[in-house]
Design an enzyme around this catalytic site. Structure first.
Site, PDB file in Angstrom:
ATOM      1  N   HIS A 185      -8.634  -0.668   5.533  1.00 62.13           N
ATOM      2  CA  HIS A 185      -8.342  -2.007   6.499  1.00 62.13           C
ATOM      3  C   HIS A 185      -9.197  -2.600   5.255  1.00 62.13           C
ATOM      4  O   HIS A 185     -10.274  -3.159   4.530  1.00 62.13           O
ATOM      5  CB  HIS A 185      -9.579  -2.307   7.561  1.00 62.13           C
ATOM      6  CG  HIS A 185      -9.980  -3.583   8.308  1.00 62.13           C
ATOM      7  ND1 HIS A 185      -8.486  -3.442   9.170  1.00 62.13           N
ATOM      8  CD2 HIS A 185     -11.087  -3.799   8.077  1.00 62.13           C
ATOM      9  CE1 HIS A 185      -9.910  -4.737  10.023  1.00 62.13           C
ATOM     10  NE2 HIS A 185     -10.650  -4.670   9.211  1.00 62.13           N
ATOM     11  N   ASN A 200      -7.459   4.964   8.183  1.00 61.19           N
ATOM     12  CA  ASN A 200      -6.618   4.118   7.734  1.00 61.19           C
ATOM     13  C   ASN A 200      -7.434   3.421   6.521  1.00 61.19           C
ATOM     14  O   ASN A 200      -8.506   3.316   6.231  1.00 61.19           O
ATOM     15  CB  ASN A 200      -6.875   2.897   8.813  1.00 61.19           C
ATOM     16  CG  ASN A 200      -6.112   1.852   8.766  1.00 61.19           C
ATOM     17  OD1 ASN A 200      -5.590   0.788   8.567  1.00 61.19           O
ATOM     18  ND2 ASN A 200      -6.926   0.837  10.005  1.00 61.19           N
ATOM     19  N   ARG A 217      -0.302  -1.707  14.539  1.00 62.11           N
ATOM     20  CA  ARG A 217      -0.454  -1.587  15.624  1.00 62.11           C
ATOM     21  C   ARG A 217      -0.956  -0.909  16.686  1.00 62.11           C
ATOM     22  O   ARG A 217      -1.368  -0.044  15.867  1.00 62.11           O
ATOM     23  CB  ARG A 217       1.241  -1.118  16.648  1.00 62.11           C
ATOM     24  CG  ARG A 217       2.506  -1.939  16.315  1.00 62.11           C
ATOM     25  CD  ARG A 217       2.295  -2.803  17.705  1.00 62.11           C
ATOM     26  NE  ARG A 217       4.044  -4.212  17.843  1.00 62.11           N
ATOM     27  CZ  ARG A 217       3.381  -5.508  17.318  1.00 62.11           C
ATOM     28  NH1 ARG A 217       2.613  -5.233  18.917  1.00 62.11           N
ATOM     29  NH2 ARG A 217       4.363  -5.300  18.147  1.00 62.11           N
ATOM     30  N   ILE A 218      -2.046  -0.941  18.072  1.00 62.97           N
ATOM     31  CA  ILE A 218      -3.084  -0.219  18.363  1.00 62.97           C
ATOM     32  C   ILE A 218      -2.569   1.417  18.813  1.00 62.97           C
ATOM     33  O   ILE A 218      -1.901   1.301  19.473  1.00 62.97           O
ATOM     34  CB  ILE A 218      -3.489  -0.910  19.420  1.00 62.97           C
ATOM     35  CG1 ILE A 218      -4.059  -1.504  17.837  1.00 62.97           C
ATOM     36  CG2 ILE A 218      -5.339  -0.321  19.650  1.00 62.97           C
ATOM     37  CD1 ILE A 218      -5.198  -3.108  19.139  1.00 62.97           C
ATOM     38  N   ASN A 242       0.588  -1.448  -0.206  1.00 63.12           N
ATOM     39  CA  ASN A 242       0.250   0.048   0.219  1.00 63.12           C
ATOM     40  C   ASN A 242       0.587   1.224   0.231  1.00 63.12           C
ATOM     41  O   ASN A 242       0.908   1.910  -0.486  1.00 63.12           O
ATOM     42  CB  ASN A 242      -0.827   0.158   1.244  1.00 63.12           C
ATOM     43  CG  ASN A 242      -2.449  -0.764   1.137  1.00 63.12           C
ATOM     44  OD1 ASN A 242      -3.231  -0.364  -0.261  1.00 63.12           O
ATOM     45  ND2 ASN A 242      -2.003  -2.066   1.600  1.00 63.12           N
ATOM     46  N   ASP A 272      -9.767  -0.440  14.070  1.00 57.39           N
ATOM     47  CA  ASP A 272     -10.770  -0.303  13.000  1.00 57.39           C
ATOM     48  C   ASP A 272     -11.648   0.048  12.971  1.00 57.39           C
ATOM     49  O   ASP A 272     -13.408  -0.340  12.807  1.00 57.39           O
ATOM     50  CB  ASP A 272     -10.764  -1.929  12.827  1.00 57.39           C
ATOM     51  CG  ASP A 272      -9.305  -1.965  12.421  1.00 57.39           C
ATOM     52  OD1 ASP A 272      -8.957  -1.417  11.306  1.00 57.39           O
ATOM     53  OD2 ASP A 272      -9.294  -3.657  12.697  1.00 57.39           O
TER      54      ASP A 272
HETATM   55  C1  GRF Z   1      -3.603  -4.452   4.431  1.00 57.95           C
HETATM   56  O1  GRF Z   1      -4.492  -6.093   3.152  1.00 57.95           O
HETATM   57  C2  GRF Z   1      -4.292  -3.472   4.853  1.00 57.95           C
HETATM   58  O2  GRF Z   1      -5.338  -3.799   4.739  1.00 57.95           O
HETATM   59  C3  GRF Z   1      -3.980  -4.313   6.062  1.00 57.95           C
HETATM   60  O3  GRF Z   1      -2.800  -5.052   6.575  1.00 57.95           O
HETATM   61  C4  GRF Z   1      -2.562  -5.320   4.971  1.00 57.95           C
HETATM   62  C5  GRF Z   1      -0.629  -4.485   4.529  1.00 57.95           C
HETATM   63  O4  GRF Z   1      -0.627  -5.218   3.112  1.00 57.95           O
HETATM   64  N1  GRF Z   1      -3.993  -3.327   7.078  1.00 57.95           N
HETATM   65  P1  GRF Z   1       0.538  -4.356   2.202  1.00 57.95           P
HETATM   66  O5  GRF Z   1       1.891  -4.288   3.909  1.00 57.95           O
HETATM   67  O6  GRF Z   1       0.540  -2.861   2.533  1.00 57.95           O
HETATM   68  O7  GRF Z   1       0.824  -5.274   2.110  1.00 57.95           O
END
Ligand code: GRF
Length: 202
Positions: A119, A117, A101-102, A27, A155
């Site tokens: 999710h 975020n 981490r939270i 991401n 979340d």
């Molecule tokens: C993603 O699916 C995100 O939604 C979740 O953790 C994953 C992270 O993947 N919170 P990357 O490290 O971005 O490949």
């Protein structure tokens, strides 16, 4: 709720962001690859040394910093140290990209409404670290991706964007997560572009 894809608000003001990541950083890479976003990523921060996300940042010439979870006795102390690093970078917004981490309520209070975020489920279904596994276990026919503003619950917080991903016959956690990530890499940069340009309508 909606968001616009405009690069910046009238007047052209844009904010810098710190991206927080714990894992492979696909991401993060999608954000780096967006030419509207890349100039505004002032740092990539992680709770773990040696992760792929840090390598991707270094490769892109972006400053990195590790605030190691194991160096702190409590979540509050870890979060306070991390918030100090974010402030020190000058970032006005925080973008979580696979950050596992939270964060403490005090961290959220220091960047109110300015933490995003992504999710891998259609929240409020399947919050937590095992969203994709839970979707497969429950045998749902549709799951998806949510982008939301972070509040003090896990979340949770105002939803900015969602997109469904259909379950396919024979899907495994891995195959489903792969298709979910394809969607994440499309919608997260769209939202982050608006976030950076301060044109998010919540
Ligand atoms: C993603 O699916 C995100 O939604 C979740 O953790 C994953 C992270 O993947 N919170 P990357 O490290 O971005 O490949």
């Amino acid at each position: 709720m909606s968001y616009t894809a405009a690069a910046s608000a009238p007047g052209g003001h844009q904010i810098d962001i710190a991206v927080l990541a714990s894992g492979s950083g696909t991401n993060l890479q999608a954000l780096i690859d967006d030419s509207d976003i890349r100039p505004h990523i002032v740092a990539v921060l992680s709770d773990r040394p040696g992760v792929g996300a840090l390598e991707r940042a270094k490769h892109a010439g972006i400053r990195t910093h590790v605030t190691s979870w194991s160096d702190y006795a409590t979540r509050a102390e870890f979060s306070a140290a991390l918030a100090d690093v974010v402030e020190e970078t000058g970032a006005k917004g925080v973008v979580l990209a696979g950050f596992m981490r939270i964060l403490s309520p005090a961290f959220i209070d220091r960047f109110p409404g300015r933490i995003l975020n992504v999710h891998p489920s259609l929240l409020p279904a399947f919050p937590g670290a095992h969203a994709v596994e839970m979707a497969v276990e429950h045998g749902v026919k549709v799951t998806g991706v949510t982008v939301h503003i972070v509040d003090e619950k896990v979340d949770h917080g105002p939803i900015i964007a969602q997109q469904a991903v259909d379950m396919e016959v024979g899907d495994t956690v891995e195959s489903l997560h792969e298709r979910i990530k394809v969607v994440e890499h499309e919608i997260y940069p769209r939202v982050v572009r608006a976030f950076v340009g301060e044109t998010l309508n919540i």
